[in-house]
Design an enzyme around this catalytic site. Structure first.
Site, PDB file in Angstrom:
ATOM      1  N   GLU A 140     -25.912   9.065 -57.283  1.00  0.00           N
ATOM      2  CA  GLU A 140     -25.892  10.170 -58.261  1.00  0.00           C
ATOM      3  C   GLU A 140     -27.380  10.480 -58.797  1.00  0.00           C
ATOM      4  OE1 GLU A 140     -23.027   9.525 -61.347  1.00  0.00           O
ATOM      5  OE2 GLU A 140     -21.345   9.530 -59.922  1.00  0.00           O
ATOM      6  N   GLY A 347     -55.604   7.137 -33.059  1.00  0.00           N
ATOM      7  CA  GLY A 347     -56.724   7.989 -33.670  1.00  0.00           C
ATOM      8  C   GLY A 347     -56.097   9.259 -34.316  1.00  0.00           C
ATOM      9  N   GLU A 371     -29.828   2.709 -48.897  1.00  0.00           N
ATOM     10  CA  GLU A 371     -29.093   1.491 -48.580  1.00  0.00           C
ATOM     11  C   GLU A 371     -29.830   0.486 -49.392  1.00  0.00           C
ATOM     12  OE1 GLU A 371     -26.325   1.494 -46.405  1.00  0.00           O
ATOM     13  OE2 GLU A 371     -26.390   3.191 -45.373  1.00  0.00           O
ATOM     14  N   THR A 373     -33.299  -0.110 -52.029  1.00  0.00           N
ATOM     15  CA  THR A 373     -34.800  -0.108 -51.674  1.00  0.00           C
ATOM     16  C   THR A 373     -35.349  -1.334 -51.144  1.00  0.00           C
ATOM     17  OG1 THR A 373     -35.263  -0.533 -54.151  1.00  0.00           O
ATOM     18  CG2 THR A 373     -35.113   1.654 -53.679  1.00  0.00           C
TER      19      THR A 373
HETATM   20  P1  TGC Z   1     -22.920  -6.746 -59.287  1.00  0.00           P
HETATM   21  O1  TGC Z   1     -22.339  -7.023 -60.398  1.00  0.00           O
HETATM   22  O2  TGC Z   1     -23.842  -7.463 -58.594  1.00  0.00           O
HETATM   23  O3  TGC Z   1     -21.580  -6.685 -58.259  1.00  0.00           O
HETATM   24  C1  TGC Z   1     -20.621  -5.654 -58.622  1.00  0.00           C
HETATM   25  C2  TGC Z   1     -19.374  -6.233 -57.415  1.00  0.00           C
HETATM   26  O4  TGC Z   1     -19.559  -6.023 -56.177  1.00  0.00           O
HETATM   27  C3  TGC Z   1     -19.602  -6.953 -55.537  1.00  0.00           C
HETATM   28  N1  TGC Z   1     -20.888  -7.112 -54.578  1.00  0.00           N
HETATM   29  C4  TGC Z   1     -20.526  -6.887 -53.061  1.00  0.00           C
HETATM   30  N2  TGC Z   1     -19.472  -6.776 -52.551  1.00  0.00           N
HETATM   31  C5  TGC Z   1     -19.453  -6.560 -51.116  1.00  0.00           C
HETATM   32  N3  TGC Z   1     -20.733  -6.402 -50.702  1.00  0.00           N
HETATM   33  C6  TGC Z   1     -22.013  -6.499 -51.333  1.00  0.00           C
HETATM   34  N4  TGC Z   1     -23.161  -6.221 -50.488  1.00  0.00           N
HETATM   35  C7  TGC Z   1     -21.842  -6.980 -52.542  1.00  0.00           C
HETATM   36  N5  TGC Z   1     -22.681  -7.100 -53.529  1.00  0.00           N
HETATM   37  C8  TGC Z   1     -22.044  -7.039 -54.718  1.00  0.00           C
HETATM   38  C9  TGC Z   1     -19.767  -8.430 -56.432  1.00  0.00           C
HETATM   39  O5  TGC Z   1     -19.350  -9.450 -56.158  1.00  0.00           O
HETATM   40  C10 TGC Z   1     -19.187  -7.718 -57.694  1.00  0.00           C
HETATM   41  O6  TGC Z   1     -17.828  -7.825 -57.497  1.00  0.00           O
HETATM   42  P2  TGC Z   1     -16.707  -7.943 -58.608  1.00  0.00           P
HETATM   43  O7  TGC Z   1     -15.439  -8.112 -57.804  1.00  0.00           O
HETATM   44  O8  TGC Z   1     -17.143  -9.228 -59.275  1.00  0.00           O
HETATM   45  O9  TGC Z   1     -16.818  -6.919 -59.400  1.00  0.00           O
HETATM   46  O10 TGC Z   1     -23.228  -5.197 -59.322  1.00  0.00           O
HETATM   47  P3  TGC Z   1     -24.660  -4.461 -59.934  1.00  0.00           P
HETATM   48  O11 TGC Z   1     -24.254  -3.315 -60.751  1.00  0.00           O
HETATM   49  O12 TGC Z   1     -25.659  -5.835 -60.466  1.00  0.00           O
HETATM   50  O13 TGC Z   1     -25.570  -4.139 -58.640  1.00  0.00           O
HETATM   51  C11 TGC Z   1     -26.192  -5.153 -57.494  1.00  0.00           C
HETATM   52  C12 TGC Z   1     -26.655  -4.273 -56.675  1.00  0.00           C
HETATM   53  C13 TGC Z   1     -28.123  -3.704 -57.474  1.00  0.00           C
HETATM   54  C14 TGC Z   1     -27.264  -5.205 -55.552  1.00  0.00           C
HETATM   55  C15 TGC Z   1     -26.146  -2.963 -56.001  1.00  0.00           C
HETATM   56  O14 TGC Z   1     -25.632  -2.200 -57.005  1.00  0.00           O
HETATM   57  C16 TGC Z   1     -27.196  -2.345 -54.977  1.00  0.00           C
HETATM   58  O15 TGC Z   1     -26.992  -2.932 -53.782  1.00  0.00           O
HETATM   59  N6  TGC Z   1     -27.828  -1.340 -55.386  1.00  0.00           N
HETATM   60  C17 TGC Z   1     -28.513  -0.557 -54.339  1.00  0.00           C
HETATM   61  C18 TGC Z   1     -27.604   0.745 -54.123  1.00  0.00           C
HETATM   62  C19 TGC Z   1     -27.578   1.001 -52.780  1.00  0.00           C
HETATM   63  O16 TGC Z   1     -27.835   0.501 -51.678  1.00  0.00           O
HETATM   64  N7  TGC Z   1     -27.001   2.374 -52.549  1.00  0.00           N
HETATM   65  C20 TGC Z   1     -26.978   3.009 -51.187  1.00  0.00           C
HETATM   66  C21 TGC Z   1     -26.386   4.497 -51.165  1.00  0.00           C
HETATM   67  S1  TGC Z   1     -25.629   4.655 -49.714  1.00  0.00           S
HETATM   68  C22 TGC Z   1     -27.097   5.229 -48.832  1.00  0.00           C
HETATM   69  O17 TGC Z   1     -27.945   4.948 -49.251  1.00  0.00           O
HETATM   70  C23 TGC Z   1     -26.496   5.599 -47.611  1.00  0.00           C
HETATM   71  S2  TGC Z   1     -28.273   6.093 -46.379  1.00  0.00           S
HETATM   72  C24 TGC Z   1     -27.271   6.446 -45.044  1.00  0.00           C
HETATM   73  C25 TGC Z   1     -28.193   6.702 -44.100  1.00  0.00           C
HETATM   74  O18 TGC Z   1     -28.464   8.047 -43.894  1.00  0.00           O
HETATM   75  O19 TGC Z   1     -28.011   5.953 -43.121  1.00  0.00           O
HETATM   76  P1  FAD Z   2     -34.192   4.406 -58.131  1.00  0.00           P
HETATM   77  O1  FAD Z   2     -33.080   3.677 -58.366  1.00  0.00           O
HETATM   78  O2  FAD Z   2     -34.439   5.333 -59.443  1.00  0.00           O
HETATM   79  O3  FAD Z   2     -35.473   3.743 -58.144  1.00  0.00           O
HETATM   80  C1  FAD Z   2     -36.850   3.945 -58.350  1.00  0.00           C
HETATM   81  C2  FAD Z   2     -37.737   2.670 -58.106  1.00  0.00           C
HETATM   82  O4  FAD Z   2     -37.344   1.748 -59.238  1.00  0.00           O
HETATM   83  C3  FAD Z   2     -37.482   2.096 -56.837  1.00  0.00           C
HETATM   84  O5  FAD Z   2     -38.873   1.662 -56.260  1.00  0.00           O
HETATM   85  C4  FAD Z   2     -36.642   0.815 -57.211  1.00  0.00           C
HETATM   86  O6  FAD Z   2     -36.904  -0.280 -56.251  1.00  0.00           O
HETATM   87  C5  FAD Z   2     -37.218   0.722 -58.503  1.00  0.00           C
HETATM   88  N1  FAD Z   2     -36.134  -0.040 -58.983  1.00  0.00           N
HETATM   89  C6  FAD Z   2     -34.855   0.271 -59.667  1.00  0.00           C
HETATM   90  N2  FAD Z   2     -34.145  -0.763 -60.204  1.00  0.00           N
HETATM   91  C7  FAD Z   2     -34.894  -1.816 -60.320  1.00  0.00           C
HETATM   92  C8  FAD Z   2     -35.082  -2.909 -60.649  1.00  0.00           C
HETATM   93  N3  FAD Z   2     -33.610  -3.523 -61.434  1.00  0.00           N
HETATM   94  N4  FAD Z   2     -35.820  -3.863 -60.768  1.00  0.00           N
HETATM   95  C9  FAD Z   2     -37.017  -3.524 -60.180  1.00  0.00           C
HETATM   96  N5  FAD Z   2     -37.131  -2.221 -59.554  1.00  0.00           N
HETATM   97  C10 FAD Z   2     -36.226  -1.536 -59.778  1.00  0.00           C
HETATM   98  N6  FAD Z   2     -26.982   7.699 -51.009  1.00  0.00           N
HETATM   99  C11 FAD Z   2     -25.743   7.903 -50.760  1.00  0.00           C
HETATM  100  O7  FAD Z   2     -24.882   7.772 -51.651  1.00  0.00           O
HETATM  101  N7  FAD Z   2     -25.207   8.517 -49.345  1.00  0.00           N
HETATM  102  C12 FAD Z   2     -26.126   8.965 -48.683  1.00  0.00           C
HETATM  103  O8  FAD Z   2     -25.843   9.046 -47.508  1.00  0.00           O
HETATM  104  C13 FAD Z   2     -27.688   8.810 -48.824  1.00  0.00           C
HETATM  105  N8  FAD Z   2     -28.480   9.153 -47.942  1.00  0.00           N
HETATM  106  C14 FAD Z   2     -29.833   9.425 -48.262  1.00  0.00           C
HETATM  107  C15 FAD Z   2     -30.637   9.983 -47.197  1.00  0.00           C
HETATM  108  C16 FAD Z   2     -31.961  10.048 -47.827  1.00  0.00           C
HETATM  109  C17 FAD Z   2     -32.929  10.690 -46.845  1.00  0.00           C
HETATM  110  C18 FAD Z   2     -32.438   9.347 -48.928  1.00  0.00           C
HETATM  111  C19 FAD Z   2     -34.138   9.437 -49.262  1.00  0.00           C
HETATM  112  C20 FAD Z   2     -31.719   8.799 -49.971  1.00  0.00           C
HETATM  113  C21 FAD Z   2     -30.247   8.581 -49.583  1.00  0.00           C
HETATM  114  N9  FAD Z   2     -29.388   8.340 -50.392  1.00  0.00           N
HETATM  115  C22 FAD Z   2     -27.901   8.207 -50.060  1.00  0.00           C
HETATM  116  C23 FAD Z   2     -29.662   7.688 -51.656  1.00  0.00           C
HETATM  117  C24 FAD Z   2     -30.492   6.202 -51.821  1.00  0.00           C
HETATM  118  O9  FAD Z   2     -29.500   5.217 -51.515  1.00  0.00           O
HETATM  119  C25 FAD Z   2     -31.053   6.086 -52.895  1.00  0.00           C
HETATM  120  O10 FAD Z   2     -32.237   6.894 -52.889  1.00  0.00           O
HETATM  121  C26 FAD Z   2     -31.585   4.519 -53.263  1.00  0.00           C
HETATM  122  O11 FAD Z   2     -30.609   3.519 -53.350  1.00  0.00           O
HETATM  123  C27 FAD Z   2     -32.431   4.482 -54.450  1.00  0.00           C
HETATM  124  O12 FAD Z   2     -32.160   5.061 -55.429  1.00  0.00           O
HETATM  125  P2  FAD Z   2     -33.142   6.314 -56.298  1.00  0.00           P
HETATM  126  O13 FAD Z   2     -33.669   7.565 -55.364  1.00  0.00           O
HETATM  127  O14 FAD Z   2     -32.274   6.817 -57.410  1.00  0.00           O
HETATM  128  O15 FAD Z   2     -34.122   5.270 -56.697  1.00  0.00           O
END
Ligand code: TGC
Ligand code: FAD
Length: 392
Positions: A140, A347, A371, A373
């Protein structure tokens, strides 16, 4: 763009660890990328347009739901075949791999794992064939790395739900027929909902002016009192673990995909180093250029081994989320460093669209961000090895 002369490096004979099926699946994907992606991708990246004509080809090589069972239209393959398909596609372009990752791991996977049988029957075959495309709304405007803070929400109105909120940075959003959207119910519990294009109050404005993933369409998802039928809720898993479970599958695919981008940059730089003459010699004869190439093949080989092992663990259902996170982080970081070095080796030619390297380099800036950072993945490993949570 130059003709695609790609030859895959395999310094440690990792092919010997693959089955005949793995190699056939990889060859089909490799041939398709050479034939249908390489000749057109630079033009589409330059004009910042998704090449929609590749959707049927992606379906044919099994890139939509590689590991989804055959009965739902998937390819029924194992995790290593899935990884190899992602590697080959990202060798062509990270944006094309994104399209496939989202469709497979972020749309088909949650419907298969968390959905009802009726939902599986309704959506999976159409998604596997590419007749319908999907997107995944977790991020979001104010909640990226911390999706648990999301404010998108749905309220129970008896025979339907009403959904409000907004998602940002959503791959495939501008053209997807359906969106798997993560939102909180009135108790604050996270669920996935399938939102269909055409529902009143649902819009998907495109995000413009990206310097990265230009051949992938990115957009917002806006929900203004959208009436969602109750049968569109994914009932079988709730909480943040539900979307994070999908991310495990997608991050695993990215770990393989990044190797593809790195291999393409290395292979291009190696070939160029043998052909480009300066000071009367091919630049590959200079020690500094050899150092770059030697380090590249070393890092690619280490990543190949790490990822193959992770695939074996995934096939045995033993891979942990932290192990997947490490491979995503390591391999994307490896690929982006190789892209930067390879670009320098070309280059001035390295900055042009005659070669794929600059496009890979810019794409990987998104891949290292989405997915999770790079820093978030460092903290996931940190938490796993120390037991201390440094996120909050
Ligand atoms: P936290 O308290 O650690 O966990 C909450 C609940 O989730 C469980 N859990 C998992 N379950 C399955 N797989 C995992 N990898 C899991 N990691 C954690 C955990 O056990 C817990 O379960 P429960 O039952 O106790 O509630 O959560 P938190 O709020 O502290 O956050 C942890 C953190 C920072 C690692 C997580 O939120 C995170 O990975 N943040 C990064 C966000 C992210 O990756 N966003 C991706 C958006 S989608 C995208 O980018 C698509 S790009 C697609 C493309 O174009 O290829
Ligand atoms: P922020 O969370 O604001 O982070 C900013 C900086 O702060 C980063 O360097 C981060 O590492 C750092 N930071 C944040 N928290 C901490 C911490 N606790 N400690 C230390 N450093 C921290 N999302 C979807 O849901 N679906 C999609 O299909 C999807 N596709 C995408 C496609 C593209 C091209 C891009 C660029 C992004 C896409 N995303 C999607 C979103 C993507 O998953 C987010 O951009 C990513 O998870 C980071 O969130 P943010 O951009 O809000 O950065």
């Amino acid at each position: 763009m130059k003709p695609d002369l790609f030859e895959a490096p395999d310094y440690y004979n990792i092919d010997e660890l693959l089955t005949e099926e793995h190699k056939l699946v990889r060859q089909a994907a490799r041939d398709w990328v050479k034939r249908d992606v390489s000749p057109i991708i630079e033009e589409y990246a330059q004009k910042a347009e998704f090449p929609s004509q590749i959707i049927s080809g992606l379906a044919e090589i099994g890139a939509f739901g590689p590991y989804i069972p055959l009965e739902y239209g998937g390819a029924g393959l194992d995790q290593i075949s899935y990884g190899l398909i992602m590697q080959e596609i990202e060798r062509g372009d990270s944006g094309v791999r994104s399209t496939a990752s989202v469709q497979s791991s972020l749309v088909m996977y949650p419907i298969w794992k968390y959905g009802t049988e009726a939902q599986r029957q309704k959506y999976l075959p159409k998604l596997a064939s590419g007749q319908w495309m999907g997107c995944f709304g977790l991020t979001e405007p104010d909640h990226g790395s911390n999706p648990s803070g999301m404010v998108t929400n749905f309220k129970d109105k008896g025979d339907h739900y009403v959904l409000n909120g907004a998602k940002m940075w959503i791959s495939n959003a501008p053209f997807a027929q359906i969106a798997v959207v993560w939102a909180k119910n009135e108790e604050g519990r996270i669920y996935g909902l399938i939102v269909e294009r055409g529902m009143d109050g649902f819009s998907t404005p495109e995000t413009h002016n990206k310097w990265s993933l230009r051949a992938s369409a990115t957009g917002e998802l806006i929900f203004d009192n959208v009436k969602v039928p109750k049968e569109n809720l994914l009932p079988n898993k709730s909480g943040l673990g539900a979307p994070l479970g999908c991310l495990d599958s997608a991050r695993y695919g990215i770990a393989w995909g990044a190797i593809g981008a790195a291999m393409d940059c290395y292979d291009t730089a190696l070939r160029y180093s043998k052909e480009r003459i300066q000071f009367g010699k091919p630049i590959g004869q200079f020690q500094l250029q050899q150092k770059k190439l030697a380090e590249m093949i070393t890092e690619i080989t280490k990543a190949q081994l790490l990822t193959w092992r992770l695939g074996v663990l995934r096939n045995e259902n033993k891979a942990t989320s932290a192990q997947i996170s490490m491979a995503k982080r390591n391999n994307v970081d490896m690929a982006i460093k190789i892209a930067r070095e390879a670009r320098q080796m070309l280059g001035g030619m390295g900055i042009t669209g005659e070669y794929s390297i600059m496009r890979h380099m810019m794409n990987l800036e998104s891949v290292i961000t989405y997915e999770g950072t790079h820093d978030i993945h460092l903290l996931i490993t940190g938490l796993d090895i120390t037991g201390f949570n440094a996120f909050k």
